[in-house]
Design a protein around this motif. Sequence first.
Motif: not given
Length: 200
Positions: A158-162, A168-171, A177-193
Motif C-alpha cells: 500500500t505504501v509503495q503504491r501510494f 496503482r492497479p485499476d479499481g 487504503h493509505a488514509t485508513g492505514l494512517v488513521l489506524g496507526v493514529l488511533w492506536f497511538g491515541w489509545r496508548v496515550l
Amino acid sequence: MEAESIYSAVAINDIPWVTIILTLVMGATHLVSPTITPLSYTILAPWMHAGFNHLWQNLLVFVLLGTLVERRVGLVTFLLFAVLIPYLALHLPVVFEYGGPSRGASGLTMTLTGYAIPALVVDLAERIESFEADARDVALGIGILLVLIYLSLDVWVTVQRFAGIQSRPDGVAVSAHATGLVLGVLWFGWRVLRHDLDNA
C-alpha cells in the motif's frame, strides 16, 4: 443454575456483535445493489462493493481483524470507530484532492490493519516474556507472527503504491487504503496515550 447464567453472560459478551452486524450490512447492501447516486454514494460508499470478489476479500480481513479489535477495545468504542472511520478513509482523499471517489470497506480494513499491527506486536512481546514451552503457546506465537508478516507485507505494498514506487492497479482505492492505514496507526497511538501501551 447460577453458574449457567454467568457462563451465558460471558459467552454473549465475547461475541463480536458490531463485526457481525456490519458484515451483514455489507452483505445485504451487496445483494440489494443500490443505484449509485450522489446521495447513495455519500451514505453507503463504505458498505458498497464492486462485485462479489471485492466483497469477500474485504469481509475476510474485516471479520478477522474486526473480531480481534472489537474484543480488545470493547463493543461501544469499536462501534463508533467502525462506523466513523470508513467514511473518513473514503471521503478525505476526495475532499483534499489526493484521490478519487471509491467504495468498499478497504479503508476500514486498512484502518484495522494499522491498529492491529502494533497491538499484535505488543501482544507477541508479552507472550515472549512469559513464554512457556507448551504446544498452545508455541502455536499462538507462530500464528501471531504469521499474521504480522502478512499484514506488514500488505502495508508495504500500500505504501509503495501510494508513493508511486509501484503502479496503482485499476479499481484499487489506494488513497483510501493509505488514509485508513494512517488513521489506524493514529488511533492506536491515541489509545496508548489514554490507556497505556498494554491496554491500547
